[in-house]
Design a protein around this motif. Sequence first.
Motif: not given
Length: 342
Positions: A45-63
């Motif tokens: 929904a965010f990309t549809a509204e703003t045109g900004i692509e969202a790249n995601v890394v999922y997982g633990d230990g991200l901090v």
Amino acid sequence: MRAQTKAIWMALPLTGALAVSSVQAEEVNIYSYRQPFLIEPLLEAFTAETGIEANVVYGDGLVERMETEGRNSPADVLITPNTTILMSAYNKGLTQAVDSDVLTDNIPAQYRADDNHWFGLTTRARIIYASKERVEPGEITTYEQLADPEWEGRLCTRSGKHSYNLSLFASMIAHHGEDYTREWLEGVKDNLARRPQGNDRAQVKAIYEGVCDISLGNSYYFGAMLTNQEAPEQQDWAQSVNLIFPNQDDRGAHMFISGIALSEHAPNRDNAVALMEFMVSPEAQFLYAQDNFEFPVRPGIERSELINEYMGEFKEDPLSLTTITDHVDEASRLVDEVAYDF
């Protein structure tokens, strides 16, 4: 396109080459502890509204990953399921303040950092699950009563060291002081029907099986169990209990948040802030809370039909989560002192 970008980005090493994605136009890079099904509808929904692509890394230990990457980190925002992880990132200097009226006007003060380094996105309550068959309505109404002798051998919980319980125990310290909380924890331990084990759902299962009569658990697990088609036995567990939101005649139920923070070295800062502000929009708040049976952090947003049917309105503890988090280390020490898990 977003899925392809995400796959390439996740395959890169921790430093150096990861910076390549940060020079691409109109994108935001997200490190998420939350599962894909919870945030992907929002990002679409965010990309549809703003045109900004969202790249995601999922997982633990991200901090820890952000800490290792340092200034080379591509992360723009960190999305977490609790305050503990947000505070860890904050204490390591991995976040930065966001000056946004959209965020401060729509997120109650107790659910955001005093210096605007992190913000709550949804809330959930730490409630008491009680057997419909063996616990009368009104028989237990407060956290304090969990230590009463009448519940000896009738209580189940997960480990006292789990962040959910530590947060509740820390709130007890904030409200009553350390001495009271130590004595209360000793009483709670004395009332355990078995050694702490499993997750919150396992405690409701134990009630269903007659192992105990009451348990502690987060509110959203009820909806997850009641609608579980892959493990339909969990529907029976959920239907065997009543939900008790404690302390409704005084301070209110203890609350948690899922949250978001802006990375200290965010390469796409403006896009990241745009995402954070979108996440508190009425559309995003409804979608995000409904998918996991949580409560919108923004006041006045419609809640899911299931929540309205089974939970209704309730009083929330207004104590700042920052204040509660300040007592987590004390709570952990008390858990050890009373040998809660043994």
